[in-house]
Scaffold this active site. Structure first.
Site, PDB file in Angstrom:
ATOM      1  N   TRP A   1       0.901  -1.713  -0.103  1.00  0.00           N
ATOM      2  CA  TRP A   1      -0.076   0.074   0.301  1.00  0.00           C
ATOM      3  C   TRP A   1       1.135   1.426   0.026  1.00  0.00           C
ATOM      4  O   TRP A   1       0.423   2.089  -0.944  1.00  0.00           O
ATOM      5  CB  TRP A   1      -1.165   0.276   1.176  1.00  0.00           C
ATOM      6  CG  TRP A   1      -1.727  -0.823   0.968  1.00  0.00           C
ATOM      7  CD1 TRP A   1      -1.921  -2.164   1.645  1.00  0.00           C
ATOM      8  CD2 TRP A   1      -3.419  -1.223  -0.045  1.00  0.00           C
ATOM      9  NE1 TRP A   1      -3.452  -3.429   1.097  1.00  0.00           N
ATOM     10  CE2 TRP A   1      -3.403  -2.420   0.540  1.00  0.00           C
ATOM     11  CE3 TRP A   1      -3.611  -0.184  -1.288  1.00  0.00           C
ATOM     12  CZ2 TRP A   1      -4.728  -2.790  -0.968  1.00  0.00           C
ATOM     13  CZ3 TRP A   1      -4.110  -1.009  -1.960  1.00  0.00           C
ATOM     14  CH2 TRP A   1      -5.044  -1.931  -1.906  1.00  0.00           C
TER      15      TRP A   1
ATOM     16  N   ASP B   1      -1.402   6.460   6.753  1.00  0.00           N
ATOM     17  CA  ASP B   1      -2.696   5.906   6.408  1.00  0.00           C
ATOM     18  C   ASP B   1      -2.541   4.717   7.246  1.00  0.00           C
ATOM     19  O   ASP B   1      -1.657   3.667   7.384  1.00  0.00           O
ATOM     20  CB  ASP B   1      -2.332   4.973   5.225  1.00  0.00           C
ATOM     21  CG  ASP B   1      -3.040   3.770   4.553  1.00  0.00           C
ATOM     22  OD1 ASP B   1      -3.955   3.516   4.968  1.00  0.00           O
ATOM     23  OD2 ASP B   1      -2.563   3.427   3.640  1.00  0.00           O
TER      24      ASP B   1
ATOM     25  N   LYS C   1     -11.976  -1.325   7.061  1.00  0.00           N
ATOM     26  CA  LYS C   1     -11.282  -2.331   8.328  1.00  0.00           C
ATOM     27  C   LYS C   1     -11.313  -2.566   9.382  1.00  0.00           C
ATOM     28  O   LYS C   1     -12.203  -3.203  10.055  1.00  0.00           O
ATOM     29  CB  LYS C   1     -10.152  -2.188   8.202  1.00  0.00           C
ATOM     30  CG  LYS C   1      -9.260  -1.337   6.556  1.00  0.00           C
ATOM     31  CD  LYS C   1      -8.969  -3.073   5.850  1.00  0.00           C
ATOM     32  CE  LYS C   1      -8.357  -2.418   4.448  1.00  0.00           C
ATOM     33  NZ  LYS C   1      -8.415  -3.649   3.706  1.00  0.00           N
TER      34      LYS C   1
END
Length: 366
Positions: free
Chosen positions: A106, A175, A199
């Site tokens: 990511w 993030d 999530k």
């Protein structure tokens, strides 16, 4: 509710992740008519007084949970974490360069996106094997960078930062999509924090952004309005029709967190749940193996292999599914098994998985 609660499967998936049953039931109870609005939250106007209360309440609850200082603003944006990969450099790359700490898929994708808008300096050596956070004495930080970017928890590879990186005064961007509100954090150390909801805090479709106010209003001219923090902040996240249902839902999850010990309570549960799985891995004499170095192992996403035997791993996944434990297959890029232990996954559910892991080991160790 149709059927019994115990017929619900356990979702160990990396996202969309398991949601708190208590919140799902609350949503179900008022889905047809939201409070006194006489219409569903799915139908309510985003410019109504009722929704103004929803969004302000969600902001207030998050501010309480994370003790967010007054010089920060909570935004609800669209486009997921991927949208923020663009929004961050478009709004914040004021010096034309930014530092990216790439420790997994990511952060790597974020760095590639940012390179479209300016110079990206890779702080740590490039690698295709993400199994550790390189020693910080070897980091190559640029003092002229607009910001330093990192992913606090790499969902695919299972790497988590257990402290906040030192950037020597350069603004920090994180993030936190897959470990958001799972531990206390000092928000004042960040220029911006963002997290996709799916999530730990709700259904997919909304991204929570916590931004220091002095980073609002510095967007590049080419920045689309929908990604411009100043435009979003000025309208308090309703410049255009926002994901109304998702914002409503995350507000309820924030309330659930407050009722269950806050982020301190979530952190202790995360420690207990992840330790249970890691202990089985470590005591299995190599039958189960986790490739991630111990000092940066994630509490949220635990990847492991079973004798590096794909057939055995497939048997493990199908056997678990037969016991109503779902989505344990590892990401397609790394294979193996991945257990995601987000806030809504209970200690009892992790015990069920750990019991299964022990039985599977006993059956197949020879």
């Amino acid at each position: 509710m149709n059927g019994k609660k115990n017929e619900r499967a356990i979702n160990f998936g990396a996202g969309p992740g398991q949601l708190p049953l208590e919140v799902l039931e609350e949503v179900q109870a008022e889905l047809l008519a939201y409070k006194n609005a006489k219409v569903s939250i799915l139908e309510i106007s985003h410019r109504s007084g009722d929704f103004k209360k929803v969004i302000e309440s969600a902001q207030a609850r998050l501010t309480q949970i994370l003790n967010i200082p007054d010089n920060y603003k909570v935004l609800f944006m669209q486009g997921g974490g991927t949208g923020l990969f663009s929004a961050v450099p478009l709004n914040m790359m004021t010096t034309g360069t930014a530092d990216y700490i790439v420790t997994g898929s990511w952060s790597s994708k974020a760095a590639k996106e940012a390179a479209k808008y300016g110079k990206v300096n890779l702080v740590v050596p490039k690698t295709s094997q993400y199994t550790e956070i390189p020693d910080r004495s070897n980091w190559n930080l640029d003092p002229n960078a607009s910001y330093v970017y990192y992913c606090d928890n790499e969902t695919i590879h299972g790497i988590e930062f257990h402290d906040i990186p030192e950037t020597n005064g350069v603004p920090l961007v994180a993030d936190m999509s897959s470990n958001f509100v799972s531990k206390p954090i000092d928000v004042s150390k960040f220029g911006l924090i963002f997290a996709g909801a799916q999530k730990n805090v709700g259904p997919s479709g909304v991204t929570i952004v916590i931004i220091r106010k002095d980073f609002i209003g510095t967007a590049m001219k080419i920045c689309p309005s929908i990604l411009d923090f100043a435009v979003v902040a000025e309208g308090n996240s309703i410049h255009n029709t926002p994901p109304v249902f998702q914002i409503y839902f995350v507000g309820l999850v924030f309330e659930w967190i407050l009722k269950n010990g806050g982020v301190e309570g979530m952190e202790e549960l995360a420690r207990q749940k992840s330790q249970m799985i890691y202990d089985i891995i470590e005591k299995s004499n190599g039958f189960y193996s986790c490739p991630i170095k111990e000092n940066c192992r994630s509490r949220m996403n635990i990847p492991f292999r079973i004798k590096n035997d794909e057939k055995l791993e497939n048997d493990f996944v199908s056997g678990a599914a037969a016991l109503n434990m779902l989505q344990l297959k590892g990401h397609r890029s790394v294979g193996g098994i991945r257990v995601s232990l987000y806030n809504a996954v209970t200690l009892d559910q992790v015990k069920q998985l750990s019991n299964y892991m022990i039985k599977f080991y006993e059956q197949h160790k020879n």
